[in-house]
Design an enzyme around this catalytic site. Structure first.
Site, PDB file in Angstrom:
ATOM      1  CG  HIS A  12      -0.465  -0.169   2.503  1.00  0.00           C
ATOM      2  ND1 HIS A  12      -0.856  -1.008   3.492  1.00  0.00           N
ATOM      3  CD2 HIS A  12       0.791   0.447   2.886  1.00  0.00           C
ATOM      4  CE1 HIS A  12       0.014  -0.768   4.664  1.00  0.00           C
ATOM      5  NE2 HIS A  12       0.734   0.118   4.386  1.00  0.00           N
ATOM      6  CG  HIS A  59       0.635   3.848   7.680  1.00  0.00           C
ATOM      7  ND1 HIS A  59      -0.738   3.376   7.198  1.00  0.00           N
ATOM      8  CD2 HIS A  59       1.486   3.112   7.537  1.00  0.00           C
ATOM      9  CE1 HIS A  59      -0.080   2.326   6.612  1.00  0.00           C
ATOM     10  NE2 HIS A  59       1.027   2.187   6.666  1.00  0.00           N
ATOM     11  CG  HIS A 193       8.359  -1.587   4.215  1.00  0.00           C
ATOM     12  ND1 HIS A 193       7.404  -2.484   4.499  1.00  0.00           N
ATOM     13  CD2 HIS A 193       7.564  -0.352   4.553  1.00  0.00           C
ATOM     14  CE1 HIS A 193       6.271  -2.204   4.831  1.00  0.00           C
ATOM     15  NE2 HIS A 193       6.361  -0.594   4.809  1.00  0.00           N
ATOM     16  CD  GLU A 240       2.900  -1.628   6.627  1.00  0.00           C
ATOM     17  OE1 GLU A 240       2.598  -0.478   7.082  1.00  0.00           O
ATOM     18  OE2 GLU A 240       3.149  -2.032   5.535  1.00  0.00           O
TER      19      GLU A 240
HETATM   20  C1  DHB Z   1       5.923   3.695   2.615  1.00  0.00           C
HETATM   21  C2  DHB Z   1       4.824   3.610   3.640  1.00  0.00           C
HETATM   22  C3  DHB Z   1       4.258   2.620   3.834  1.00  0.00           C
HETATM   23  O1  DHB Z   1       3.015   2.702   4.668  1.00  0.00           O
HETATM   24  C4  DHB Z   1       4.526   1.294   3.357  1.00  0.00           C
HETATM   25  O2  DHB Z   1       3.718   0.290   3.999  1.00  0.00           O
HETATM   26  C5  DHB Z   1       5.360   1.234   2.577  1.00  0.00           C
HETATM   27  C6  DHB Z   1       6.243   2.346   2.104  1.00  0.00           C
HETATM   28  C7  DHB Z   1       6.762   4.968   2.243  1.00  0.00           C
HETATM   29  O3  DHB Z   1       6.406   5.964   2.779  1.00  0.00           O
HETATM   30  O4  DHB Z   1       7.473   4.824   1.304  1.00  0.00           O
HETATM   31 FE    FE Z   2       2.501   0.758   5.542  1.00  0.00          FE
END
Ligand code: DHB
Ligand code: FE
Length: 279
Positions: A12, A59, A193, A240
């Site tokens: 997302h 978030h 990530h 996540e």
């Molecule tokens: C980013 C934000 C998110 O919520 C995620 O799941 C992955 C990447 C971002 O800000 O790049």
């Molecule tokens: Fe996210």
């Protein structure tokens, strides 16, 4: 009765919304990501689900650090987005289905899941970017959405097993609903990530592919992982993945993976996309 027809997983990443806004889907950077979605569009067109149950995380748009429900479920007639600070335009409202939401909430509390029930709720990129990816050009007006929001921003976070069990309870609740509805279940976020701190930019492709495989073959193995295992192996925000486990818990039938792809990096993230039929 309502029937769960399938599950879909997707990242997302907010910049996907920006790429859509600027029509960049066919550029060198974005094409490998966007190429995963046409088979899903085709399947959605063919199957025509009525409802999407979306496991996602907020978030900080609706729930900030001062009030953080572990599990929150929307029971509103509609859900608004709002500016999240990136200049992404807010998108058309998303339709809810309060009657089905209340049915699910009643069943969950009966089954000892102490959820927060939200009769008003803003939804952020965790839900809106997947809606835009699945139903391009905001063509989701016919869909009703049940937002299932799981805390993965602030410790303590629910365990992978708890999220899988929540998904199972939601799957049962949906299939005990006395209306002939086709329901698709989405798990959004991940895969590996980490957006800040010493390991910013960390991606673990091997772990991501392991998670995608086990999600289908042996999700119970994944439920033995702790949140800290997910953080260690998938990065702080890789946790996540618990949204995917919620989605998987809701799929109780015979599974058929119609599409599975992985692309990294996109915005410092491993992006996994899966389309799973539930028969
Ligand atoms: C980013 C934000 C998110 O919520 C995620 O799941 C992955 C990447 C971002 O800000 O790049
Ligand atoms: Fe996210």
């Amino acid at each position: 009765m309502a029937k769960i027809v399938g599950g879909i997983t997707t990242s997302h990443i907010p910049s996907i919304g920006k790429a859509i806004e600027n029509n960049l889907q066919q550029t060198e950077y974005w094409k490998p990501l966007f190429d995963a979605y046409p088979p899903i569009h085709h399947w959605l067109d063919e199957v025509q689900p009525d409802v999407a149950v979306v496991f996602y995380n907020d978030h900080g748009l609706e729930f900030f650090l001062d009030k953080k429900p572990t599990f929150a479920i929307g029971a509103a007639p509609s859900y608004k987005n709002a500016d999240e600070g990136w200049g992404i335009p807010t998108i058309p409202e998303i339709n809810g289905d309060p009657e089905l939401s209340w049915h699910i909430c009643n069943e969950l509390v009966e089954n000892e899941f102490d959820i927060t029930i939200c009769q008003e709720m803003k939804v952020d990129h965790g839900l809106t970017v997947p809606m835009q990816l699945m139903w391009p050009n905001f063509s989701y007006g016919h869909m009703k959405v049940i937002p299932v929001c799981i805390n993965v921003e602030q410790h303590p976070m629910p365990s992978p097993k708890r999220c899988y069990d929540l998904g199972k309870a939601i799957g049962k609740a949906v299939e005990s609903y006395d209306k002939d509805l086709k329901v698709v279940v989405l798990g959004t976020g991940g895969l590996s990530h980490q957006l800040d701190g010493e390991r910013a930019g960390f991606i673990n492709k091997e772990f991501d592919l392991y998670c995608m495989k086990k999600l289908i073959d042996n999700p119970e193995e994944l439920t033995k992982l702790s949140i800290y295992d997910l953080v260690e192996q998938g990065g702080a925000q890789g946790a996540e993945f618990i949204m995917w486990l919620g989605m998987r818990g809701a799929l109780t039938g015979e599974l058929n993976v119609l599409k599975s792809s992985y692309h990294a990096p996109v915005s410092n993230t491993g992006a996994g996309t899966m389309l799973i039929e539930n028969r």
